[in-house]
Structures are given as structure tokens and as C-alpha cells.
Design an enzyme around this catalytic site. Structure first.
Site, short mmCIF file in Angstrom:
data_model
loop_
_atom_site.label_atom_id
_atom_site.label_comp_id
_atom_site.label_asym_id
_atom_site.label_seq_id
_atom_site.Cartn_x
_atom_site.Cartn_y
_atom_site.Cartn_z
CG ASN A 1 0.17 8.41 7.27
OD1 ASN A 1 -0.19 7.58 7.39
ND2 ASN A 1 1.88 8.16 8.36
CB THR B 1 -0.80 -0.26 0.79
OG1 THR B 1 0.05 0.21 2.99
CG2 THR B 1 -2.09 -0.89 1.30
CE LYS C 1 0.13 -3.28 3.15
NZ LYS C 1 -0.85 -2.45 3.78
CB SER D 1 -5.23 14.05 -1.53
OG SER D 1 -5.04 14.35 0.00
CD GLU E 1 2.40 5.13 6.71
OE1 GLU E 1 2.13 4.57 5.66
OE2 GLU E 1 2.25 6.05 7.45
CB THR F 1 -2.03 -1.46 8.38
OG1 THR F 1 -2.94 -1.00 9.62
CG2 THR F 1 -2.01 -1.99 7.22
#
Lengths: 408, 408
Positions: A403, A156, A182, A408, A279, A193
Site C-alpha cells: 500500500n 488489481t 477480485k 508508484s 494484501e 474494493t
């Protein structure tokens, strides 16, 4: 931006006899992006899993546990990205079951023999029609050689695929272990996640495989944290196809310890790869707490440090602002902690001792360690003999950007 | 960047009879910046305080508790910024006592009658020589009219001063309440890096003032969080000079309830001002959890939401990515939470019910609320009748910048 994340060469990724993988781009969230993956498992494969403890666990997690608990032999996994099918109430359950039914139909097996997985945005309806349309396409491309592609198709916000593969000898028999994972944000233990799939061609009896899976998860996927946000969808699955000559029925069987160590090593590699690709991460941090009185208090201190935004931003800046670590140790929740017995090392540099800055500590030594991309933070609590280790990363501008922009 | 932080006009800040304040620039960390503040309290003033529960509590916090516990009447406070005197072991204790001794000497009182406070960087030696040199200068400028300047001189990463002042009638008597606070990062309950000082000219007996202080702290400074990092130095002090005509000896005395409500209002205002000026904040969020089975579980859920980096970055982006809030509710630690009974509102918009997205929820309604600078997040747990409210802010690029650069 990933930190020392090694992707094995394609020709070093071993197929696991008994596992075939098919992938398609079903257009779940974006067009022309592989987002639907089917694992087909040979008859006789044993499967075990551990799942998020989040009370808002996603519909597919509930269905997975139901199907695993029913002790049906598992014949397939089906995985979509782009939508987590979480916070979707009854409709979500219906759609998770439809994913299983469509996979079962395409493979000619029972719907209860399918485990469903979803990852992506929460609180939005799963586009089940597109998934149902995609499943036969994924199945039509089944191949034992698709691990590399599968590592990509389950991504993702990951920037890199996460794969582990090895071939080892146990008791004179050749065993293959290959896995993918992942996850990059909403990562925190129990579970992180994150999806993890590990397959071996050893034969391992259920429920031994289940206890083994829990044990290795507790030293890998349950010891990583990016942001302290526990996901609704975390799942870690171990599959043992039994296509090799090694058979393990009990913990006392010859070769069990070696196999467990090899699977644990693979799980830790896949878990740490999630942290390395977290991230916005620019640093990989290992937080070890020694001399604790219990595992619980060691983990409290390790996670207090690993979750502190102030500690994480200081590491991002390579600033040895180490008082922030002391503050985190102090608020970790050990009511009778004697700070005069605690010591703190950054790499091999003793920073704090006897409740304050160590007399020999020089800021330039701390600075030298902070500049490295991989950093060991070690705390001694002086209370006992228990140790725990947790893996985490720093906190950067990029984390906020990712994040703030994710949907968007 | 502060969110709706109101600074009262200088001429609306009332001096509190019995309190004088002196300030100087002692050069503790930066030149020519006011960084040393002395409060002189009239004889007869009662003083109460609550302090951080961090085990690495700073030396001045330990000395404060010692002096308050000794029941000496307190005659002065001395506050420095630029250095927290925390993680400084025995040397830190010696220096905190020297701060008291120097203040006592300048004022002609006992060293035990002085409360010391430090805020700033942790793990560095307090530059006590500069503080000792500065104290007589601060004392030479003592004035009842210095509250506005004091609010500035206690700032660290704060962008704006935090002041509250009101004059009210209780039992026909005029009472003044004026206070200041500071803090912007390393903010989390019990206590929040934050200093708060509230003074009134009512007369309130010790230990009633102590229980009152704890009670109002629990609804104000102990209900705010910026980053979940509990500081080593948090202190909240209430001073009652007794220079007005109102005297309170017991909870049953006429006027006690009104006075408590007025002080609680002031404390909440000063605490929320810290959140409004939190590092990088662009949104002020009120998190209310209703229908909980206990205060403990209400607070668990409220803080899980308030501490989630994913929730905080979504608010920064004005993105109604509300599944992240459900995930936080789910991992808050209520093992038997029935998600089908939970409901989630964003402002007046019902977002989730019965374990999933509410059928009437429209994303544009969520979007409308998310764009506001002040947002109410309300959760109903459907388990009981207890409510709790916590105040927090969003998480922005600016937070990372400020904390990556703080020492440089």
C-alpha cells in the site's frame, strides 16, 4: 503468499449457458495487461446487485443502480481495471455512461441494458478513449469458455485469480454455478474494493433474485474485512440466465432452498478467496462470536477483533498475545458487557474465562494454534443465543509495502 | 524515529512544590530497567482522573476509580511498567490492592489514599512480590527533582520520554505546571495505552478539578489515535498541590480561565508527544474537519481518516493517493452526506471539491505537502459550523515489526 487459496483446474470450470465473456488489453494503466472485460448475457437473463454504501460511491456504481432500477433487462456488463472512476464528479458520470454506450453499440443493445464497473486508483480521470477503443476488441473475442481469463483480467493487487464453479442437481435438473471475484485491499463489509460476479443458468424471477442476492451477500461479501477500508466501488452481481430447466418464481417454489444454499456457498467461497489473497496475508482467520444478545452486538465484537492492528500483527507473528483480543472485545462498544461472563477460544483452546486467563490455559497450547495458517477465534459473550462470523487475515510488513507502493 | 518530539532540557523542567517522585528497577519484566515509580503528594493536594472506557479495564483502573470516588484525599500514586494487570480477574484486583497497601505502608498513609497504575502486557499475572519488594526502594529515593527520570521510568515501547514543564504568572502569582506521559501503541481516544500525569502547585477544589480534567482530556488525550486500539489501562491524572498562592474554588474565580488554558496546553502537548513517538511513526498528521453539522459527525469523519490503514500507509510513502481520504470520508457513517459540498485540503492545497478532483489541483503540489514531516489534512463538510481536530500518525513497516515482536 495467499493462504490456502484453491484455483480450480481449468477443465473443472463450467461455462454457464447464456453467458459469453470477451477480454482485451486496452492499456488503461499498464500496457499489454488484460484490463477490459465484457460479459454478454442472453436475452431473458435476470440480474441483481448489491453495491457499496460509501457516500463517495463511484460513478459506475451510481449508473449500475440506475440501470438496474430502471428494470430494463440487462444484456451486458463492462468492467475495467486500472482506474476506479471514483471521486471524479460529473466527468466520471459522463464517462461511465460512455462505457455503457460503447458496449451497447458493439452488441446492438440499449445503453441502459449495460452495467459498468471500474476498479483501481481513485480520484484520477478515467481514460475513456482507450476503453472505447478496447470494447469492440473485447466483444470480438466473446466466448462462453472465458471465465478463467476473466478471473485474471479483473485483478488489481490480487496475486491469484478467484474462481468458483460447480454443477449440481436440483429437482432432477442440472444447474451450473460459476463465479469470479477480485479484491485484496480496501476491503470491508458493506461492501468489501471488490467485485464479484456469480452466474447460474437457473431461471430466477426479479425481484426474488434481488432479495436472494442481498441475503447471500450478507453472509459472504459483507462478512469479510482486510483493513476496514470500505471501497467506493464494491459491487456484487448475480446473473440468472434461465437456460436450464429449473425455474424459480417464488421462495416457496421447489428447489429454491437448494439453489439459494448453492449460490450462498459459491458467494462465500469467492468472498473468502478475497481474504485468502488479501494484501500481505499469511493467515486466514475466522472470527465467530457466540451467545450474543443481537446480531448487531455480535458483529461489533467480531469486527473490533478483525480490525485491530494489534491483533492482526500478533497473528502475523504467531504470537499468542491474546490480551489484545480481550482489549478489542472490551472496546467494541457493548456498554453493559459483563466481562466475567465472556470466554475466548483460540481453535479448541480455552484461553480466557471469568474475565481473565483460564486457569488451565497453557501458552504452548495457544502457540500451537497460532502457528497454523487457518485460525478460528471464538468468543462467547454469555448474553443470548445469537452468533455471527466474520472472515479476516493478519497484518504483515507486506501489507504496508503493497500500500505504500501501490501507485508508484 | 519520533516526529519533531521536543524533550525539554533537564534544567528547564520545574519541580512542582508538593510533589516528590521515587523510582527503582524492580525487575518486573526486564532486569536493571527502572520500572516502578512512586509519586508522593503533599497533604491538601486535590487529584482528579479520567480513565479508559474499555469494558476489560484493568484492575488498577477499577481501584483508581474506587479510591478517587471514596473522596479520601490522595497521598500517592504508584506506577509499574512491564505488566498491565489487565485481563487478570480477581487475582488482578487483589494484587492492585497489594500495590496500594505496600505504598501506603512505606509512606505511613492509608491504602485508600494510593492510586495504582500498571502498563505493559495484558493477560499475564502481575509479579506483585517484586513490586512489593521494590516500593520501599523507590520511596527511599523520593525527590522533587525526579520528573525527568519518571518520564523515562514509565516508558514501554516509547522511544523517547514525554515531558512538559512551564512556569507562568496568573493573577500576579507564579504557577508551575509539569507533566509526563507515556504511550506509543494501542492508542485511541477514550482513552488513549497511555498514562498521563500533570501536576500544578495551584490550589483547585475538587470536584472542579474533575470537570476541568475531563474537559482538557477531551481536547487532548481523547483526540489522539495511533492504531484505533483502545487500551485497558489508559489513565490521565491531574494533581493540584495548592502550594502556590493561587486558589481556585469555582469556574468564576479570577485566574480560572488562564489556568485551564495553561493546563489544556500542557495536556495537548503531552498527548501530541505520544503521537509524535507512536510506534513506527514517520509523520505527524493533524486532521481537522470543518463545517460539520455536529461534533459527533465531525469526529466520525476525522477518525475514519485517522484510522484508515490505506490513508496511513499512503502518508508513510509520501504518496498523495488522496482518493483514499475521499473513500474514508464516504464510509465515515454520515448517511446523508452530500459529497458535492465536501472539500479536501492537504496543507494549503485544495485537492478535491464538488465531489471530485479540484480543477486546479496539481499532483506536484500534493506531493510537496506529503513530503513534510507534519501534515494538515482539512475537510470541509459544508453542513454546519462545527469543527473538530484529531491527531494521528502514519503507518509504517516499523509499526508491524514492533507489534509483531513486542513480547518476544
Amino acid at each position: 503468499m495467499a493462504v490456502n487459496l484453491v484455483i480450480p483446474e481449468r477443465n473443472t470450470i463450467y461455462a454457464v449457458p447464456g453467458v459469453e465473456i470477451g477480454i482485451t488489453a486496452a492499456g488503461i494503466r499498464k500496457k499489454d495487461r488484460p484490463d477490459l472485460t465484457v460479459f454478454k448475457l442472453a436475452p431473458g437473463t435476470t440480474v441483481a446487485g448489491v453495491f457499496t454504501t460509501n457516500r463517495f460511491r463511484a460513478a459506475p456504481v451510481i449508473v449500475c443502480e440506475e440501470h438496474l432500477g430502471a428494470r430494463t433487462s440487462i444484456g451486458a456488463l463492462v468492467i475495467n481495471t486500472g482506474n476506479a472512476n471514483a471521486g471524479t464528479a460529473e466527468q466520471g458520470m459522463v464517462r461511465a455512461r460512455r462505457m455503457c454506450a460503447a458496449t451497447a453499440q458493439a452488441l446492438g443493445i440499449d445503453a441502459q441494458a449495460v452495467l459498468p464497473f471500474s476498479t483501481g486508483v481513485i480520484l484520477e480521470p478515467l481514460p475513456i478513449d482507450r476503453i472505447e477503443a478496447g470494447i469492440p476488441k473485447a466483444v470480438s473475442g466473446l466466448s462462453a469458455e472465458n471465465w478463467y481469463e476473466a478471473a485474471h483480467s479483473i485483478m488489481t493487487t490480487d496475486t491469484l485469480p478467484k474462481i468458483y464453479s460447480s454443477r449440481i442437481q436440483i429437482q432432477g435438473k442440472t444447474i451450473t454455478i460459476t463465479g469470479i471475484s477480485k479484491g485484496a485491499g480496501m476491503i470491508r463489509p458493506n461492501m468489501a474494493t471488490m467485485l464479484g460476479y456469480l452466474a447460474t443458468d437457473a431461471r430466477i424471477a426479479q425481484p426474488l433474485l434481488q432479495s436472494l442476492t442481498r441475503e447471500i451477500a450478507n453472509q459472504s461479501f459483507n462478512r469479510i474485512t482486510v483493513d476496514g477500508d470500505m471501497s467506493t466501488n464494491d459491487s456484487f452481481i448475480v446473473m440468472a440466465t434461465g437456460q436450464s430447466e429449473l425455474t424459480i418464481q417464488a421462495e416457496t417454489d421447489p428447489g429454491y432452498d437448494e439453489l439459494k444454499a448453492a449460490l450462498a456457498h459459491a458467494a462465500k467461497d469467492l468472498a473468502c478467496k478475497i481474504v485468502r489473497d488479501a494484501e500481505g496475508a499469511t493467515k486466514f482467520m475466522t472470527i465467530t462470536v457466540d451467545d450474543a444478545g443481537s446480531h448487531e452486538e455480535a458483529l461489533k465484537v467480531a469486527y473490533a477483533i478483525a480490525h485491530s492492528p494489534l491483533v492482526k500483527t500478533a497473528f502475523f507473528a504467531s504470537d499468542p498475545n491474546l490480551g489484545r483480543i480481550l482489549a478489542a472485545i472490551g472496546y467494541a462498544g457493548i456498554a453493559d458487557l459483563d466481562v466475567s461472563k465472556t470466554r475466548l477460544w483460540l481453535g479448541d483452546v480455552l484461553v480466557a474465562s471469568a474475565g481473565g486467563r483460564d486457569p488451565n490455559y497453557q501458552e504452548e497450547d495457544g502457540q500451537r494454534v497460532m502457528r497454523e495458517p487457518e485460525i478460528l477465534v471464538r468468543v462467547s459473550l454469555g448474553r443470548g443465543a445469537v452468533s455471527e462470523t466474520v472472515y479476516t487475515c493478519d497484518f504483515s510488513h507486506e501489507y504496508v509495502s503493497i500500500n505504500a507502493d501501490y501507485r508508484s
